[in-house]
Design a protein around this motif. Sequence first.
Motif, PDB file in Angstrom:
ATOM      1  N   ALA A   1       0.824  -1.209   0.000  1.00 18.49           N
ATOM      2  CA  ALA A   1       0.000   0.000   0.000  1.00 18.49           C
ATOM      3  C   ALA A   1       0.862   1.264   0.000  1.00 18.49           C
ATOM      4  N   ALA A   2       1.861   1.312   0.869  1.00 16.38           N
ATOM      5  CA  ALA A   2       2.711   2.503   0.966  1.00 16.38           C
ATOM      6  C   ALA A   2       3.409   2.795  -0.357  1.00 16.38           C
ATOM      7  N   TYR A   3       3.901   1.768  -1.004  1.00 11.40           N
ATOM      8  CA  TYR A   3       4.616   1.992  -2.255  1.00 11.40           C
ATOM      9  C   TYR A   3       3.693   2.327  -3.412  1.00 11.40           C
ATOM     10  N   GLU A   4       2.430   1.930  -3.345  1.00  8.37           N
ATOM     11  CA  GLU A   4       1.470   2.402  -4.352  1.00  8.37           C
ATOM     12  C   GLU A   4       1.232   3.892  -4.176  1.00  8.37           C
ATOM     13  N   VAL A   5       1.090   4.340  -2.939  1.00  8.99           N
ATOM     14  CA  VAL A   5       0.926   5.769  -2.685  1.00  8.99           C
ATOM     15  C   VAL A   5       2.146   6.530  -3.205  1.00  8.99           C
ATOM     16  N   LEU A   6       3.333   6.056  -2.865  1.00  9.37           N
ATOM     17  CA  LEU A   6       4.558   6.733  -3.319  1.00  9.37           C
ATOM     18  C   LEU A   6       4.684   6.720  -4.834  1.00  9.37           C
ATOM     19  N   ARG A   7       4.253   5.634  -5.477  1.00  4.92           N
ATOM     20  CA  ARG A   7       4.276   5.572  -6.949  1.00  4.92           C
ATOM     21  C   ARG A   7       3.376   6.657  -7.524  1.00  4.92           C
ATOM     22  N   GLN A   8       2.167   6.797  -6.940  1.00  6.93           N
ATOM     23  CA  GLN A   8       1.265   7.837  -7.434  1.00  6.93           C
ATOM     24  C   GLN A   8       1.850   9.225  -7.224  1.00  6.93           C
ATOM     25  N   TRP A   9       2.643   9.385  -6.190  1.00  6.37           N
ATOM     26  CA  TRP A   9       3.299  10.657  -5.923  1.00  6.37           C
ATOM     27  C   TRP A   9       4.611  10.784  -6.694  1.00  6.37           C
ATOM     28  N   GLU A  10       4.852   9.824  -7.599  1.00  4.41           N
ATOM     29  CA  GLU A  10       6.054   9.786  -8.445  1.00  4.41           C
ATOM     30  C   GLU A  10       7.341   9.772  -7.628  1.00  4.41           C
ATOM     31  N   PHE A  11       7.286   9.170  -6.453  1.00  6.31           N
ATOM     32  CA  PHE A  11       8.449   9.007  -5.570  1.00  6.31           C
ATOM     33  C   PHE A  11       9.169  10.332  -5.340  1.00  6.31           C
ATOM     34  N   GLU A  12       8.382  11.397  -5.231  1.00  2.00           N
ATOM     35  CA  GLU A  12       8.947  12.728  -5.021  1.00  2.00           C
ATOM     36  C   GLU A  12       9.840  12.751  -3.782  1.00  2.00           C
ATOM     37  N   GLY A  13      11.077  13.193  -3.962  1.00  3.89           N
ATOM     38  CA  GLY A  13      12.033  13.295  -2.871  1.00  3.89           C
ATOM     39  C   GLY A  13      12.790  12.010  -2.584  1.00  3.89           C
ATOM     40  N   PHE A  14      12.514  10.948  -3.335  1.00  2.51           N
ATOM     41  CA  PHE A  14      13.155   9.662  -3.096  1.00  2.51           C
ATOM     42  C   PHE A  14      14.271   9.418  -4.100  1.00  2.51           C
ATOM     43  N   GLN A  15      15.255   8.680  -3.681  1.00  3.15           N
ATOM     44  CA  GLN A  15      16.299   8.249  -4.600  1.00  3.15           C
ATOM     45  C   GLN A  15      15.687   7.177  -5.483  1.00  3.15           C
ATOM     46  N   THR A  16      15.698   7.406  -6.781  1.00  6.49           N
ATOM     47  CA  THR A  16      15.039   6.481  -7.706  1.00  6.49           C
ATOM     48  C   THR A  16      15.995   5.800  -8.672  1.00  6.49           C
ATOM     49  N   GLU A  17      17.262   6.128  -8.577  1.00  7.64           N
ATOM     50  CA  GLU A  17      18.243   5.481  -9.455  1.00  7.64           C
ATOM     51  C   GLU A  17      19.442   5.053  -8.634  1.00  7.64           C
TER      52      GLU A  17
END
Length: 167
Positions: free
Chosen positions: A141-157
């Motif tokens: 659930a948490a990662y679906e929320v973060l996906r919808q928020w486009e992982f804003e502020g997260f290291q994605t690479e």
Amino acid sequence: MNKLHIVLYQPEIHANTGNISRTCAITGADLHLIRPLGFSTDDKHLRRAGLDYWDKLNITYYDNVEAFYEQHPDAHVFYFTTKGRTRHVDAHYEGEIYLMFGPESRGLPEELLLQHPGDCVRIPMLPTLRSLNLSNSVAVAAYEVLRQWEFEGFQTEGELHEHRWDE
């Protein structure tokens, strides 16, 4: 501004709550625990499951669900349940949101779900087993929320470094 909150209603198993605390720490989510708890928060197993993340958590305790609602009267809560009619990926998560999960043995109370039918969501599963583990459900659930928020502020690479093992 987007902000994620994980709410555990009367959690029963220390290891699940420990794993969820780690998920909260790594995602920046606040953790809300509604009593009674099926364990002591001083439990060494709980802290071991959370490892060295306890000091990075923002945890709030409530004596009951009414106390939670009194402190957060305008909270947009999504109730995760096998009885939900909306898939968790079809819900729209925006702003400050709370994801509420019930105890491992019985889930959220039906009367609570009936008060909020439009906010009840489910993680799709095969119909042959009862449900996904609580800590896994929270992570999904948490990662679906973060996906919808486009992982804003997260290291994605990440970065790969070539290494020769035969040296």
